[in-house]
Design an enzyme around this catalytic site. Structure first.
Site, mmCIF file in Angstrom:
data_model
loop_
_atom_site.group_PDB
_atom_site.id
_atom_site.type_symbol
_atom_site.label_atom_id
_atom_site.label_comp_id
_atom_site.label_asym_id
_atom_site.label_seq_id
_atom_site.Cartn_x
_atom_site.Cartn_y
_atom_site.Cartn_z
ATOM 1 C CD GLU A 69 -3.012 -0.884 0.139
ATOM 2 O OE1 GLU A 69 -3.081 0.079 -0.237
ATOM 3 O OE2 GLU A 69 -4.141 -1.796 0.013
ATOM 4 N NE ARG A 100 -4.172 2.652 -0.567
ATOM 5 C CZ ARG A 100 -5.146 2.892 -0.507
ATOM 6 N NH1 ARG A 100 -5.704 3.695 -0.055
ATOM 7 N NH2 ARG A 100 -6.392 1.658 -0.528
ATOM 8 C CG ASP A 144 -6.415 -7.128 -7.507
ATOM 9 O OD1 ASP A 144 -5.861 -8.034 -6.611
ATOM 10 O OD2 ASP A 144 -7.237 -6.805 -6.585
ATOM 11 C CD GLU A 160 -11.162 -1.885 -8.154
ATOM 12 O OE1 GLU A 160 -10.358 -1.869 -7.296
ATOM 13 O OE2 GLU A 160 -12.283 -1.691 -7.441
#
Length: 688
Positions: free
Chosen positions: A218, A222, A367, A560
């Site tokens: 993360e 980010r 994913d 998404e």
């Protein structure tokens, strides 16, 4: 986007506060033992790529932040800070460069009145012509309302609760989570004064020296991604939100890249496992990796394999091959295990590099591994065919094992295999999986318009089938929005299948999965799924294929589906995807708005009383009217969801796909040609 489900991922909430790295003239980058620090001659290969003007000095890795800053920048920032404090002391509530921005509700009231008009115009039929520029401006307005609410009530906090108008840090001191994540969206939207305020905060307040563990993935996608994207946009597209500190040769030009490099140096400790697979978390203060707090100590496969775009771009900017080699090693460790048909279990141990369990899925924890295979290939201008080969293998495995068709309407669904590829399916699909249709289309054409890609002599029937699958999955993701009362998708949807389920090889017996690759016939392949009729009762059997369970009805403002709509429109040119996006955007504004009013008799968001929108929030239940709201604005609402709406409604030549690649948090990087020591440092081994 690859942000994992909250219940699985509470521990990632990261610390931040970045130490600045200053520049001392005459010094090169530090060199770690055994690894080259400079890439010979590679800066000459891509002169248009933004990079450092000079090589700054960096303290040796893992010894703490660099200490440096030019005197001119120091005194300029001090003066700017003094002026800003004076404005705040005199009652200013926000920023507009050095001018006071009078706080009012005009933008929120305008959005509120527009939302109220939607019901009145719903029965007037489809517009003959569409003003996409005006629709894009509505997205910009929603962003401004969201940002200004955060700026006024939650400034600097990592979490923002727009209903209670409060915020909190994830760790002591905070990490700039929302500010850095949203920065490049503001640049794209040309919100100059807000960019200036954010930039000033980054310079004065952001440092990364917390003695608490943060999630490696993360923080990379980010924070590191946000800083690198800001650097790219501010140097390559200075027409977007131009501020003087970004002008060539002016003080502070390298602020974003200096912060990014300081953060990356600290993150590098996560790769100090025995295998090279990164630990799930990292303590930034001493660059020490920390094993996962859950899942038997295993890292998430998606998290471990979705940091490559960021570190490779940073390696290109700085010439530090160490960044490149660390993240490249992870993919080599994964590939050496030769998992069947390129599909990976969703957990991997950092120390051994071995997978844990047999759960295979394209949602949370699986994913973005697949997303980053094809995007690495595109990022380096198709100069690393190893990643295209791995993508093609995995996509064929997805088609073979994970695509099933629903009982009534034959909607294509990416199912899960919780016990391995040769056991039964789980008939669920996370909203996170909706990254897939856009990624498949991107992989098929490389970002080119479909009409152009089809002219290539390399275009085959396999590419036609990939575009068909992208269209089918896109339709399924859209159906999950149509299936709720608010028009906003649930977090997870379950589907009804035949027993045994109809798989892709059953549905398309003449596909290249069964018959081998053939030359394209240059014709669009027909969809297998039946039409959806959301506006009348002609045929609603498709709804019986979807089951939304009580615990999955929440909507977290996820990006998404609109992300894939953006890719699908840019690649196919089909306006249908824009129209679907517009319906989604209206639903977000209508049902996730936080509304205020002056009239004590104001009853509900459907009231015609005078009111205004002050913020947007996520929902605990998106399948009831009025929806049940939760008091939290996710950072990806501004970093991704609104950004992708804005890009979807923009002209195709605005930040075109052919020259750029977006990371899994929606941060924009350039494509480039690698050179020198920045090259694929490993080769695939054939399975025994």
């Amino acid at each position: 986007m690859s942000f994992q489900q909250p219940l699985e991922n509470n521990y990632w909430r990261a610390n931040r506060d970045t130490g600045s790295g200053a520049r001392l003239p005459g010094y090169g980058l530090s060199k770690s033992p055994g690894l080259p620090s400079k890439v010979d001659g590679f800066f000459q290969t891509q002169p248009t790529l933004p990079m450092y003007k000079d090589k700054p000095y960096f303290a040796p890795r893992r010894t703490g932040p660099r200490s440096r800053r030019r005197k001119l920048l120091y005194w300029g920032a001090a003066l700017f800070t003094f002026i800003c404090l004076w404005y705040y002391a005199s009652g200013s509530s926000s920023w507009d460069g050095l001018k006071v921005k009078v706080s009012d509700h005009a933008k929120g009231a305008e959005l509120w009145n527009w939302v109220q008009s939607l019901d009145d115009s719903a029965s007037k039929g489809k517009q003959k012509s569409v003003d996409w520029e005006a629709r894009r401006e509505k997205v910009r307005d929603a962003f401004i309302v969201s940002w200004d609410s955060y700026e006024k009530h939650g400034w600097g906090f990592d979490e923002y609760h727009p209903i209670s108008k409060s915020g909190k840090h994830m760790v002591d001191g905070g990490m700039g989570w929302i500010i850095v994540d949203a920065l490049d969206t503001m640049m794209m939207m040309n919100l100059t004064s807000r960019v200036q305020h954010a930039r000033n905060w980054i310079y004065n307040s952001l440092k990364y020296d917390q003695n608490q563990d943060v999630n490696t993935f993360e923080t990379t996608i980010r924070m590191l991604g946000g800083l690198l994207s800001a650097h790219y946009l501010s140097t390559t597209h200075p027409e977007l939100a131009p501020i003087s500190d970004d002008d060539k040769g002016s003080p502070g030009e390298d602020l974003y890249i200096e912060k990014a490099t300081d953060l990356a140096d600290r993150l590098m400790g996560a790769f100090d496992s025995n295998s090279g697979v990164p630990f799930a978390s990292i303590i930034l203060s001493d660059s020490k990796g920390v094993v996962s707090h859950a899942d038997g100590g295993a890292s998430s496969t998606a998290e471990a394999t979705s940091v490559q775009l960021e570190f490779k771009y940073l390696a290109k900017l700085t010439g530090e091959a160490e960044y490149w080699q660390a993240v490249e090693k992870v993919i080599e460790v994964v590939d050496r295990q030769k998992m069947e048909d390129g599909l990976l279990p969703i957990y991997i141990y950092a120390d051994s590099g071995e997978f844990r369990g047999r759960n295979i899925r394209l949602g949370s924890r699986g994913d973005s591994y697949y997303e980053y295979l094809i995007k690495q290939y595109l990022q380096t201008s198709k100069q690393e065919p190893i990643y295209k080969e791995m993508w093609d293998e995995a996509l064929m495995g997805i088609r073979k094992h994970l695509i099933a068709y629903t009982k009534n309407s034959r909607l294509a669904v990416a199912v899960e295999r919780p016990n391995g590829l040769h056991e039964g399916i789980s008939p669920k699909m996370d909203h996170l999986v909706c990254f897939l249709p856009g990624t498949i289309a991107l992989g098929a054409t490389g970002g080119e318009p479909l009409s152009e890609a089809k002219k290539s002599p390399d275009w085959t029937q396999r590419h036609d089938e990939e575009i068909l699958l992208a269209k089918e999955l896109m339709k399924t993701c859209w159906a999950t929005y149509l299936a709720t009362k608010t028009g906003l998708a649930p977090e997870i949807t379950y589907f009804k299948f035949d027993d045994p389920p109809v798989m892709m090889s059953d549905m398309y017996p003449d596909s290249t999965m069964n018959t081998g690759n053939r030359k394209s016939q240059q014709e669009d392949l027909p969809l297998a799924s039946k039409p959806l009729y959301p506006l009348d009762d002609e045929d609603l059997r498709w709804r019986n294929d979807l089951n939304i369970r009580t615990q999955d009805q929440h909507n977290l403002q996820r990006p998404e589906t609109v992300e894939s709509l953006f890719y699908m429109y840019r690649i196919t040119g089909d306006e249908t995807y824009r129209e679907w996006g517009w319906e989604m955007f209206k639903s977000f504004v209508k049902h996730t708005a936080v509304v205020e009013h002056d009239n004590p008799t104001f009853s509900s968001p459907s009231s015609k009383e005078s009111a205004w929108i002050v913020a947007f929030t996520s929902l605990s239940n998106a399948n009831t009217i009025p929806p049940v709201r939760r008091d939290n604005m996710e950072s990806f609402w501004m970093a991704e969801t609104l950004k992708y709406f804005y890009l979807l409604f923009s002209d195709r030549d605005f930040l075109p796909l052919e020259g750029n690649v977006l990371n899994t948090e929606g941060h924009l990087f350039p494509r480039f040609e690698p050179g020198g020591e920045l090259k694929t440092g490993w080769t695939r081994k054939m399975a025994s």
